[in-house]
Design a protein around this motif. Structure first.
Motif, PDB file in Angstrom:
ATOM      1  N   ALA A 119      -3.750  -3.286  19.594  1.00  0.00           N
ATOM      2  CA  ALA A 119      -3.703  -3.120  20.846  1.00  0.00           C
ATOM      3  C   ALA A 119      -3.658  -1.400  21.170  1.00  0.00           C
ATOM      4  CB  ALA A 119      -1.753  -3.264  21.057  1.00  0.00           C
ATOM      5  N   SER A 120      -3.845  -0.760  20.095  1.00  0.00           N
ATOM      6  CA  SER A 120      -3.997   0.875  20.470  1.00  0.00           C
ATOM      7  C   SER A 120      -5.644   1.083  20.464  1.00  0.00           C
ATOM      8  CB  SER A 120      -3.514   1.580  19.013  1.00  0.00           C
ATOM      9  OG  SER A 120      -3.969   2.818  19.384  1.00  0.00           O
ATOM     10  N   ARG A 121      -6.514   0.632  19.602  1.00  0.00           N
ATOM     11  CA  ARG A 121      -7.809   0.761  19.556  1.00  0.00           C
ATOM     12  C   ARG A 121      -8.340   2.079  19.377  1.00  0.00           C
ATOM     13  NH1 ARG A 121      -9.587  -3.851  24.147  1.00  0.00           N
ATOM     14  NH2 ARG A 121      -8.638  -5.838  22.958  1.00  0.00           N
ATOM     15  N   ARG A 122      -7.708   2.850  18.401  1.00  0.00           N
ATOM     16  CA  ARG A 122      -7.949   4.211  18.332  1.00  0.00           C
ATOM     17  C   ARG A 122      -8.443   4.311  16.893  1.00  0.00           C
ATOM     18  NH1 ARG A 122      -2.846   7.563  19.046  1.00  0.00           N
ATOM     19  NH2 ARG A 122      -2.046   5.858  17.912  1.00  0.00           N
ATOM     20  N   ARG A 123      -9.317   5.533  16.726  1.00  0.00           N
ATOM     21  CA  ARG A 123      -9.950   5.633  15.467  1.00  0.00           C
ATOM     22  C   ARG A 123      -8.965   5.759  14.245  1.00  0.00           C
ATOM     23  NH1 ARG A 123     -14.952  10.000  16.333  1.00  0.00           N
ATOM     24  NH2 ARG A 123     -15.966   8.642  17.884  1.00  0.00           N
ATOM     25  N   VAL A 124      -7.949   6.248  14.383  1.00  0.00           N
ATOM     26  CA  VAL A 124      -6.979   6.512  13.409  1.00  0.00           C
ATOM     27  C   VAL A 124      -6.393   5.127  13.087  1.00  0.00           C
ATOM     28  CG1 VAL A 124      -4.812   6.843  14.817  1.00  0.00           C
ATOM     29  CG2 VAL A 124      -4.713   7.803  12.640  1.00  0.00           C
ATOM     30  N   ASP A 125      -6.046   4.331  13.684  1.00  0.00           N
ATOM     31  CA  ASP A 125      -5.736   2.906  13.528  1.00  0.00           C
ATOM     32  C   ASP A 125      -6.729   2.325  12.327  1.00  0.00           C
ATOM     33  OD1 ASP A 125      -3.476   2.985  14.971  1.00  0.00           O
ATOM     34  OD2 ASP A 125      -4.446   2.671  16.696  1.00  0.00           O
ATOM     35  N   ALA A 127      -7.969   3.623   9.812  1.00  0.00           N
ATOM     36  CA  ALA A 127      -7.479   3.980   8.444  1.00  0.00           C
ATOM     37  C   ALA A 127      -6.410   3.037   7.974  1.00  0.00           C
ATOM     38  CB  ALA A 127      -6.904   5.321   8.459  1.00  0.00           C
ATOM     39  N   TRP A 128      -5.559   2.723   8.760  1.00  0.00           N
ATOM     40  CA  TRP A 128      -4.247   2.043   8.583  1.00  0.00           C
ATOM     41  C   TRP A 128      -4.745   0.376   8.435  1.00  0.00           C
ATOM     42  CZ3 TRP A 128      -1.905   5.565   7.339  1.00  0.00           C
ATOM     43  CH2 TRP A 128      -1.439   6.838   8.125  1.00  0.00           C
ATOM     44  N   ILE A 129      -5.709   0.094   9.072  1.00  0.00           N
ATOM     45  CA  ILE A 129      -6.388  -1.439   8.967  1.00  0.00           C
ATOM     46  C   ILE A 129      -7.027  -1.329   7.562  1.00  0.00           C
ATOM     47  CG2 ILE A 129      -8.077  -2.932   9.742  1.00  0.00           C
ATOM     48  CD1 ILE A 129      -7.562  -1.985  12.321  1.00  0.00           C
ATOM     49  N   ALA A 130      -7.624  -0.266   7.160  1.00  0.00           N
ATOM     50  CA  ALA A 130      -8.340  -0.127   5.679  1.00  0.00           C
ATOM     51  C   ALA A 130      -7.492  -0.196   4.614  1.00  0.00           C
ATOM     52  CB  ALA A 130      -9.295   1.184   5.774  1.00  0.00           C
ATOM     53  N   LEU A 131      -6.250   0.519   4.856  1.00  0.00           N
ATOM     54  CA  LEU A 131      -5.295   0.701   3.947  1.00  0.00           C
ATOM     55  C   LEU A 131      -4.411  -0.779   3.810  1.00  0.00           C
ATOM     56  CD1 LEU A 131      -3.430   2.270   1.977  1.00  0.00           C
ATOM     57  CD2 LEU A 131      -2.118   3.071   3.849  1.00  0.00           C
ATOM     58  N   ALA A 132      -4.209  -1.481   4.655  1.00  0.00           N
ATOM     59  CA  ALA A 132      -3.400  -2.852   4.824  1.00  0.00           C
ATOM     60  C   ALA A 132      -4.471  -3.671   4.163  1.00  0.00           C
ATOM     61  CB  ALA A 132      -3.234  -3.285   6.308  1.00  0.00           C
ATOM     62  N   ALA A 133      -5.784  -3.588   4.283  1.00  0.00           N
ATOM     63  CA  ALA A 133      -6.682  -4.538   3.692  1.00  0.00           C
ATOM     64  C   ALA A 133      -6.791  -4.503   2.209  1.00  0.00           C
ATOM     65  CB  ALA A 133      -8.189  -4.367   4.443  1.00  0.00           C
ATOM     66  N   ALA A 134      -6.566  -3.015   1.988  1.00  0.00           N
ATOM     67  CA  ALA A 134      -6.745  -2.789   0.682  1.00  0.00           C
ATOM     68  C   ALA A 134      -5.550  -3.433  -0.242  1.00  0.00           C
ATOM     69  CB  ALA A 134      -6.774  -1.357   0.235  1.00  0.00           C
ATOM     70  N   GLY A 135      -4.336  -3.317   0.679  1.00  0.00           N
ATOM     71  CA  GLY A 135      -3.242  -3.630  -0.148  1.00  0.00           C
ATOM     72  C   GLY A 135      -3.301  -5.302  -0.234  1.00  0.00           C
ATOM     73  N   LEU A 136      -3.679  -5.891   0.740  1.00  0.00           N
ATOM     74  CA  LEU A 136      -3.592  -7.312   0.801  1.00  0.00           C
ATOM     75  C   LEU A 136      -4.721  -7.850  -0.317  1.00  0.00           C
ATOM     76  CD1 LEU A 136      -2.939  -9.741   2.310  1.00  0.00           C
ATOM     77  CD2 LEU A 136      -4.754  -9.467   3.735  1.00  0.00           C
ATOM     78  N   CYS A 137      -5.653  -7.140  -0.468  1.00  0.00           N
ATOM     79  CA  CYS A 137      -6.849  -7.506  -1.605  1.00  0.00           C
ATOM     80  C   CYS A 137      -6.070  -7.490  -2.840  1.00  0.00           C
ATOM     81  CB  CYS A 137      -7.870  -6.622  -1.549  1.00  0.00           C
ATOM     82  SG  CYS A 137      -8.992  -6.767  -0.295  1.00  0.00           S
ATOM     83  N   LEU A 138      -5.185  -6.685  -3.329  1.00  0.00           N
ATOM     84  CA  LEU A 138      -4.391  -6.424  -4.209  1.00  0.00           C
ATOM     85  C   LEU A 138      -3.345  -7.486  -4.554  1.00  0.00           C
ATOM     86  CD1 LEU A 138      -3.684  -2.292  -4.650  1.00  0.00           C
ATOM     87  CD2 LEU A 138      -5.193  -3.825  -6.031  1.00  0.00           C
ATOM     88  N   LEU A 139      -2.851  -8.199  -3.282  1.00  0.00           N
ATOM     89  CA  LEU A 139      -1.998  -9.046  -3.384  1.00  0.00           C
ATOM     90  C   LEU A 139      -2.808 -10.442  -3.465  1.00  0.00           C
ATOM     91  CD1 LEU A 139       0.405  -8.108  -0.742  1.00  0.00           C
ATOM     92  CD2 LEU A 139       0.578  -7.826  -3.061  1.00  0.00           C
ATOM     93  N   THR A 283       1.226   3.289  10.930  1.00  0.00           N
ATOM     94  CA  THR A 283       0.995   2.687  12.460  1.00  0.00           C
ATOM     95  C   THR A 283       1.948   3.008  13.543  1.00  0.00           C
ATOM     96  OG1 THR A 283      -0.215   0.768  11.639  1.00  0.00           O
ATOM     97  CG2 THR A 283       0.487   0.483  13.995  1.00  0.00           C
ATOM     98  N   THR A 284       3.151   3.126  12.992  1.00  0.00           N
ATOM     99  CA  THR A 284       4.435   3.261  13.587  1.00  0.00           C
ATOM    100  C   THR A 284       4.518   4.800  14.188  1.00  0.00           C
ATOM    101  OG1 THR A 284       5.504   1.577  12.524  1.00  0.00           O
ATOM    102  CG2 THR A 284       6.929   3.138  13.685  1.00  0.00           C
ATOM    103  N   LEU A 285       4.210   5.642  13.187  1.00  0.00           N
ATOM    104  CA  LEU A 285       4.099   7.056  13.397  1.00  0.00           C
ATOM    105  C   LEU A 285       3.277   7.379  14.236  1.00  0.00           C
ATOM    106  CD1 LEU A 285       5.057   8.551   9.838  1.00  0.00           C
ATOM    107  CD2 LEU A 285       6.727   8.426  11.894  1.00  0.00           C
ATOM    108  N   THR A 286       2.034   6.866  14.501  1.00  0.00           N
ATOM    109  CA  THR A 286       0.960   7.248  15.140  1.00  0.00           C
ATOM    110  C   THR A 286       0.811   6.454  16.535  1.00  0.00           C
ATOM    111  OG1 THR A 286      -0.451   5.889  14.191  1.00  0.00           O
ATOM    112  CG2 THR A 286      -0.570   8.129  13.155  1.00  0.00           C
ATOM    113  N   ALA A 287       1.699   5.561  16.783  1.00  0.00           N
ATOM    114  CA  ALA A 287       1.661   4.829  17.947  1.00  0.00           C
ATOM    115  C   ALA A 287       1.959   5.452  19.339  1.00  0.00           C
ATOM    116  CB  ALA A 287       2.740   3.718  18.007  1.00  0.00           C
ATOM    117  N   ARG A 288       1.365   5.196  20.121  1.00  0.00           N
ATOM    118  CA  ARG A 288       1.457   5.878  21.433  1.00  0.00           C
ATOM    119  C   ARG A 288       2.957   5.570  22.034  1.00  0.00           C
ATOM    120  NH1 ARG A 288      -4.289   4.125  24.209  1.00  0.00           N
ATOM    121  NH2 ARG A 288      -5.788   5.581  22.927  1.00  0.00           N
TER     122      ARG A 288
END
Length: 302
Positions: A119-125, A127-139, A283-288
């Motif tokens: 919903a945000s579509r900003r560059r900073v997000d 990074a959060w997608i990449a972090l979540a994807a990395a975490g999901l790969c470990l699971l 994502t919560t802290l950087t949300a608009r």
């Protein structure tokens, strides 16, 4: 003396919503752990059906939905919301039948995380997608060792996450149309969605007194108590603070699974859970500011 009393009251009022959120998370995870003990008797579908039905009765009594005439407007608002809620809960219970509670919660969290991020579509997000994807790969079950996670369980948790994302979007619309009574209507429809599957899986066993008693405990601790506590906290906490606090639910679930169900996780899985929790917090802290309504909708009954 007066100053001390005022300071004590201020400190207490600040602490109360934090304690409410923490208690709600523990209540949800403890309720899920208790629900898992019903699986050998009535299966995940039967447990979902009983839990949602009992929770619906509780919420309908609390909000006295019979005072409002049931019409097409209510049905159009409540139907998609309730269907998403019912499917989310059923898939989640099927998931925790196969995989540990903490892993299921972390995987399911990708749903609301995706809603907030896309919903945000900003560059900073990114990074959060990449972090979540990395975490999901470990699971994910990327190995064949005895510590590998059941792939079907992960897919079921991801499916629950998809419906959690839908629940957030539909819940916002339902809240605007139905007000405070939206959860009661949604829970009722969710129960109707789950009941055919529950009856097909468990039959008359659903009506055994000891099964009903345990299911009532699950309904209270997984729905009634956390819903009330989260509503209390939302009225007193900034949305971002609430989102950050609830982001810890997968970690609480992993601890509950280890302590109550003996679900011991290898270190890599804990890192994966931590990564998804971190992505949700980021994502919560950087949300608009205009994303507040969606953030509030992340709170759920199931």
């Amino acid at each position: 003396m007066v100053v001390r009393r005022l300071a004590a009251r201020s400190s207490s009022s600040d602490f109360a919503p934090l304690a409410a959120v923490a208690t709600a998370m523990v209540s949800i995870c403890w309720g899920a752990s208790v629900a898992k003990t019903l699986f050998p008797l009535i299966g995940p579908a039967g447990t979902t059906a009983l839990r949602l039905s009992l929770a619906a009765v509780i919420l309908c009594c609390v909000f006295r939905v019979w005072r409002l005439p049931f019409d097409r407007t209510i049905l159009r608002a409540a139907l998609p919301y309730g269907v998403a809620l019912g499917c989310m809960n059923m898939l989640f219970y099927f998931a925790i039948q196969r995989i540990p509670l903490g892993i299921a919660l972390a995987t399911e969290f990708t749903g609301p995380l995706a809603v907030a991020t896309f919903a945000s579509r900003r560059r900073v997000d990114l990074a959060w997608i990449a972090l979540a994807a990395a975490g999901l790969c470990l699971l994910l079950p990327l190995d064949i060792s005895r510590d590998a996670v059941d792939p079907v369980g992960v897919l079921l948790a991801l499916g629950a996450g998809v419906f959690w994302g839908a629940y957030i979007l539909m819940g916002k619309r339902a809240g605007e149309a139905l007000g405070a009574a939206a959860p009661a209507y949604g829970m009722t429809i969710a129960a109707l969605v789950a009941l055919p599957f529950g009856v097909a899986q468990a039959g008359a066993t659903l009506l055994q007194p000891h099964v009903l008693a345990v299911a009532l405990v699950v309904a209270i601790f997984s729905s009634a108590i956390p819903y009330s506590l989260e509503m209390f906290a939302l009225r007193r906490l900034p949305t971002k603070s609430f989102g950050v606090l609830t982001s810890g639910e997968p970690a609480v679930g992993a601890l509950a699974g280890a302590l109550l169900l003996g679900e011991m996780l290898p270190f890599a899985k804990w890192i994966g859970i931590a990564a998804i929790v971190g992505a949700t917090i980021g994502t919560t802290l950087t949300a608009r500011p205009d994303g507040d309504d969606d953030a509030k909708a992340v709170g759920r009954e199931g």
